[in-house]
Design a protein around this motif. Structure first.
Motif, PDB file in Angstrom:
ATOM      1  N   ARG A   1       0.807  -1.214   0.000  1.00  0.00           N
ATOM      2  CA  ARG A   1       0.000   0.000   0.000  1.00  0.00           C
ATOM      3  C   ARG A   1       0.846   1.272   0.000  1.00  0.00           C
ATOM      4  O   ARG A   1       0.440   2.287  -0.551  1.00  0.00           O
ATOM      5  N   ALA A   2       1.989   1.224   0.623  1.00  0.00           N
ATOM      6  CA  ALA A   2       2.763   2.457   0.812  1.00  0.00           C
ATOM      7  C   ALA A   2       3.705   2.760  -0.334  1.00  0.00           C
ATOM      8  O   ALA A   2       4.037   3.928  -0.585  1.00  0.00           O
ATOM      9  N   THR A   3       4.146   1.735  -1.056  1.00  0.00           N
ATOM     10  CA  THR A   3       5.142   1.940  -2.105  1.00  0.00           C
ATOM     11  C   THR A   3       4.726   1.206  -3.376  1.00  0.00           C
ATOM     12  O   THR A   3       3.966   0.241  -3.328  1.00  0.00           O
ATOM     13  N   ALA A   4       5.257   1.665  -4.509  1.00  0.00           N
ATOM     14  CA  ALA A   4       5.002   1.003  -5.784  1.00  0.00           C
ATOM     15  C   ALA A   4       5.775  -0.304  -5.841  1.00  0.00           C
ATOM     16  O   ALA A   4       6.884  -0.421  -5.304  1.00  0.00           O
ATOM     17  N   SER A   5       5.213  -1.290  -6.501  1.00  0.00           N
ATOM     18  CA  SER A   5       5.850  -2.598  -6.591  1.00  0.00           C
ATOM     19  C   SER A   5       6.989  -2.618  -7.595  1.00  0.00           C
ATOM     20  O   SER A   5       7.838  -3.503  -7.553  1.00  0.00           O
TER      21      SER A   5
ATOM     22  N   GLN B   1       0.923   3.957 -11.193  1.00  0.00           N
ATOM     23  CA  GLN B   1       2.238   3.316 -11.326  1.00  0.00           C
ATOM     24  C   GLN B   1       2.324   2.394 -12.536  1.00  0.00           C
ATOM     25  O   GLN B   1       3.413   1.918 -12.861  1.00  0.00           O
TER      26      GLN B   1
END
Length: 729
Positions: free
Chosen positions: A345-349, A479
């Motif tokens: 949830r907090a960062t792009a994969s 993203q």
């Protein structure tokens, strides 16, 4: 038959989050659980082969299985705060009711526990009152689907019951001796005697309770001015169902504020006792929408206890997963709780490709019994319907709740579906209700043809669900370069549609790999987590109508029905619009002149694009790439003018008919072989700002992709598009 079923508290979780698993035994003694990543879920011998991957995670070994009951049926429950109701010695209860199902059993309208008071309809359809040991029954049975005002009073040992029409005509009345019995605790149940017991089918409109006995016409006069009720000194309770329509709270408009809550999501925003066509939108005059429609088979929350929890490893990659439950060591009887592991949830994969799992459509069809329950289904499919143990189990257990394609026991439409219950047909490897003719899979299993193909091509991708998209919107999609849909993304909320349109308008690339997409409007509500609402207003392929004046959703107030009728036709997003459906045979596309356009060179890389050539004359779903449910381009309905129609299916069987929304003036010339609007179109177009859309207009497309283990021209074309779309320049 199944020996064990289950559900989880969510259909989507991020790495590191915890999922609660709720299990119910239907014969199983023990079970063990493991975590699997689902790659390709079709078990048909012509499919690429079922494939999943075990995840090394200890889920606790063998557990004892226990039965957990399901109590279907909606109701309202109210606690007696401050002993307001317990202190009654005389009273009048006035409640308008519209029964929609009578006979066979008693159906409780109002139950005041602790005092021994109950108003009900008996097994012969007659209004009846109970107080202590006394029972008073009116002679004439009530009429179905007609409003009646029931007035029940008690004073000085005499119990009176009257039934009046909307015109205040007394059609039945009676009285008997009775006595109050006071057995604490005191509480109110509306539309049921108790949870799971004697549920009422029909509408109930805003019950009112006074602290003295009133003559029937005196009570009618008071109800005629509901805005004045709260000022009457003998008013005890006025449960005003026209308030808080979008939530679960039932508001007491009296000074006592004995508020209650609904359970199992009965239908609200329903036309009431006073509605006579004055308006069509409950938000304009809520007082006319003061009824709640209860059903004995409403089910949106099984309310099972959690058996165990699973904390997902923080290193787990995004994908389609299942907690597999194996009863009594028999892997052939395994039950899967399917869910998506979304990106963190907090960062792009870091992945640029996203597969949008159509979980809202899964819920729309959840526990679907159409193939067995509806006369003429097999005629419409041109063959016998095949079922497996999951669908046989559903026939035996209607308490699990219904899909949007069924009706309640009283014949009214199912407005709500939910993930807060076992969804028995949300399993990899089953056919859905269609069966037969090759694999001919439906929903989840068909969508695993796409995830299996992504794995086959070595694509790094994320999986998100419809509910993720609804909650997080465009921010979740930013993203990605490419979003791929499932095979049947039929149902969308406004927030979902806006997010996808915003993605494409801002340079994103959409691959619509299905048919009958972006068709029906649904809504979510924070007051009903995990539940969706759908009201099929006006046209569209639908098994029921919501009823006059009831086209607006209770959750949001939005006008229900087709997105096409709501000014958002699917042509605006995907370039195509629903054309027809048929579940016998699928057809190939015939390539058109636009296939030779230089803009389409990348699409046909390595593929013969000779004009008129049949493309995709194979597949797991009906033997072709175009079929089951199909969409066409229509410039008059909003297909972008720059869209290339690369190919079109032709001459579908006469099972394929025009959609109701297209058939304004029915004529005999409406069959698939005679009407050229009944076709699937293969479309590509670009958007200003770099966005682009590739749409196939067919549920059967993914089944053709999976043909010959993904080694075919349909899979090749899909790969050509994905490679190009995943490049920003």
């Amino acid at each position: 038959m199944l020996s064990l079923i289950a559900y989880t508290n969510t259909l989507s979780a991020a790495p590191g989050e915890t999922i609660a698993v709720k299990v119910g035994s239907y014969g199983a003694r023990t079970y063990r659980a493991d975590l699997r990543r689902i790659i390709q879920g079709d078990r048909h011998p012509d499919a690429p082969g079922y494939k999943d991957e075990a995840i090394a995670l200890d889920l606790g070994g063998e557990r004892v299985a226990r039965h957990q009951a399901i109590r279907a049926g909606s109701y309202v429950q109210i606690a007696d705060r401050g002993n307001v109701l317990a202190e009654l010695s005389s009273f009048t209860l006035a409640v308008p009711v519209l029964p929609t199902l009578i006979g066979d059993t008693e159906r409780t309208i109002f139950h005041l526990t602790g005092i021994g008071l109950e108003l009900l309809i008996d097994a012969e359809g007659r209004a009846c009152a109970k107080l202590g040991d006394a029972r008073l029954t009116l002679a004439a049975p009530l009429a179905v689907k007609q409003w009646i005002l029931l007035i029940l009073s008690f004073d000085k040992g005499e119990l009176c019951l009257s039934a009046l029409t909307r015109e205040s005509e007394v059609i039945a009345a009676g009285k008997t001796s009775a006595a109050l019995s006071r057995n604490a605790p005191v509480a109110v149940m509306i539309a049921a005697r108790a949870p799971g017991e004697n549920h009422f089918d029909g509408k109930i409109d805003s019950p009112v309770l006074f602290s003295r006995a009133l003559e029937p016409l005196e009570a009618v006069a008071r109800l005629a001015l509901p805005q004045n009720l709260s000022r009457l000194p003998d008013l005890v309770v006025f449960w005003d169902f026209s308030r808080s329509i979008d939530g679960t709270e039932v508001i007491d408009a009296s000074p006592h504020q004995l508020h209650g809550r609904t359970a199992q999501c009965p239908a609200r925003a329903m036309t009431g006792w006073r509605w006579a066509g004055q308006c069509q939108d409950w938000r304009q005059i809520p007082e006319l929408y003061s009824a709640i429609h209860f059903h004995a088979d409403d089910m949106t929350d099984a309310e099972w206890q959690t058996d165990f929890e699973v904390t997902l490893p923080k290193s787990l990659k995004s994908g389609l997963y299942a907690i597999r439950l194996v009863p009594d060591g028999d892997e052939a009887q395994a039950y899967h709780c399917v869910f998506a592991v979304r990106p963190p949830r907090a960062t792009a994969s870091g992945n640029t490709v996203c597969f949008l799992l159509p979980t809202v459509s899964y819920l729309a069809y959840a526990n679907h019994r159409l193939g067995l329950d509806v006369p003429g289904t097999e005629v419409g499919m041109g063959r016998l319907v095949e079922i497996d143990r999951h669908h046989a189990f559903l026939q035996e257990h209607p308490e699990l709740g219904f899909s949007f394609y069924e009706v309640h026991g009283d014949g009214s439409g199912v407005f709500h579906s939910s993930r807060n219950r076992p969804v028995v047909d949300l399993q990899p490897g089953i056919k859905g209700f269609l069966g037969g003719l090759g694999s001919n899979v439906w929903q989840l299993t068909a969508d695993t043809h796409i995830t299996g193909w992504l794995e086959h091509q070595g694509v790094a991708y994320d999986v998100i669900t419809d509910e993720d998209l609804h909650r997080d919107g465009l921010a979740l999609l930013r993203q990605y370069n490419v979003v791929l849909t499932g095979t049947h993304p039929e149902y969308h909320s406004l927030q979902m549609l806006d997010a996808l349109q915003g993605f494409v308008d801002r340079g994103g690339r959409l691959m619509y790999l299905g048919g009958n997409g972006f068709y029906w409007r649904i809504s979510f509500s924070d007051a009903h987590p995990g539940v969706i609402e759908c009201r099929r207003s006006e046209a569209g392929i639908r098994p029921w109508e919501p009823g006059q004046g009831q086209f607006h959703h209770a959750f949001t107030g939005e006008y229900g029905g087709l997105w096409r009728r709501n000014g958002r036709p699917s042509t605006e997003l995907a370039g195509l619009i629903m054309s027809s459906q048929g579940f016998d045979l699928s057809e190939p596309y015939e390539l058109g002149e636009a296939a030779s356009d230089s803009r389409a060179d990348f699409i046909f890389d390595g593929i013969d694009r000779t004009l008129g050539r049949k493309f995709g004359a194979f597949g797991l779903s009906g033997g072709g790439a175009a079929g089951m449910e199909i969409d066409r381009a229509d410039f008059a309905l909003g297909t972008p003018r720059n869209a290339l129609i690369l190919g079109s299916s032709k001459k579908h069987t006469d099972i394929y008919l025009m959609t109701p929304e297209d058939m304004l003036d029915p004529t005999p010339d409406m069959s698939g072989t005679q009407n050229d609007t009944i076709r699937a179109d293969l479309v590509y177009f670009e958007k200003e700002g770099g966005g682009a859309v590739f749409s196939v207009g067919s549920i059967a497309w993914a089944g053709a992709m999976a043909w010959n283990k993904y080694e075919n021209e349909v899979a090749r074309m899909t790969w050509n598009v994905l490679r190009r779309f995943d490049k920003r320049n």
